[in-house]
Design a protein around this motif. Structure first.
Motif, short mmCIF file in Angstrom:
data_model
loop_
_atom_site.label_atom_id
_atom_site.label_comp_id
_atom_site.label_asym_id
_atom_site.label_seq_id
_atom_site.Cartn_x
_atom_site.Cartn_y
_atom_site.Cartn_z
N PHE A 94 -7.83 -17.57 -3.00
CA PHE A 94 -7.17 -17.40 -2.04
C PHE A 94 -6.21 -15.94 -2.62
N VAL A 95 -5.60 -16.21 -3.65
CA VAL A 95 -4.73 -15.10 -3.93
C VAL A 95 -5.54 -13.74 -4.07
N GLN A 96 -6.77 -13.78 -4.63
CA GLN A 96 -7.63 -12.80 -4.84
C GLN A 96 -7.96 -12.10 -3.25
N GLN A 102 -4.23 -6.54 0.69
CA GLN A 102 -3.22 -5.68 0.57
C GLN A 102 -3.70 -4.46 -0.07
N GLU A 103 -4.55 -4.37 -1.18
CA GLU A 103 -5.17 -3.01 -1.54
C GLU A 103 -5.91 -2.35 -0.43
N ILE A 104 -6.57 -3.09 0.37
CA ILE A 104 -7.11 -2.27 1.64
C ILE A 104 -6.48 -1.71 2.59
N ILE A 105 -4.91 -2.29 2.58
CA ILE A 105 -4.03 -1.84 3.58
C ILE A 105 -3.32 -0.68 3.01
N ASN A 106 -3.13 -0.78 1.55
CA ASN A 106 -2.10 0.31 0.86
C ASN A 106 -3.18 1.41 0.76
N GLN A 107 -4.43 1.28 0.45
CA GLN A 107 -5.34 2.43 0.41
C GLN A 107 -5.30 3.33 1.65
N ALA A 108 -5.48 2.41 2.75
CA ALA A 108 -5.44 3.28 4.07
C ALA A 108 -3.92 3.75 4.31
N ILE A 109 -3.02 3.41 4.11
CA ILE A 109 -1.70 4.18 4.06
C ILE A 109 -1.70 5.30 3.16
#
Length: 115
Positions: A94-96, A102-109
């Motif tokens: 779940f944490v993974q 979060q990484e996907i969202i961060n990369q898009a931002i």
């Protein structure tokens, strides 16, 4: 995309997360562990000791090798219980998944900021 639509998408993502296999597996494994208060107690104690260890490391304090060995041995001991081992496995999955999102969202931002 409007602000309201962004919130709608966030709610949609939250629903998708709570219906995902990693999340449901984690919830089920957590319920199994919580059936036995002694397991819950052991997990909380281990987590508290891990947090103290992590704090000491972050602060640059020397951590005795014995402390590291004790934590490793305690983890190995409680991980021998099938339900606890399953809890750790489900929690890690779940944490993974959560970290990946979060990484996907961060990369898009970050990509948007660079444009």
């Amino acid at each position: 995309m409007t602000t309201a639509n962004s919130y709608d998408k966030a709610h949609e993502l939250a629903r998708a997360i709570t219906k995902s296999e990693p999340y449901l597996d984690y919830c089920q494994a957590k319920k199994e562990v919580e059936k036995k208060p002694e397991w819950t107690s052991k997990l909380l104690e281990l987590r508290q000791r891990q947090a103290e260890f992590n704090r000491a490391q972050i602060l640059g304090n020397d951590v005795p090798k014995e402390t590291v060995q004790e934590l490793s041995l305690e983890f190995a001991r409680i991980n021998q219980t099938k339900e606890i081992a399953e809890f750790f496995r489900a929690e890690a999955a779940f944490v993974q998944m959560f970290n990946d999102l979060q990484e996907i969202i961060n990369q898009a931002i970050e990509s948007g900021l660079e444009a």
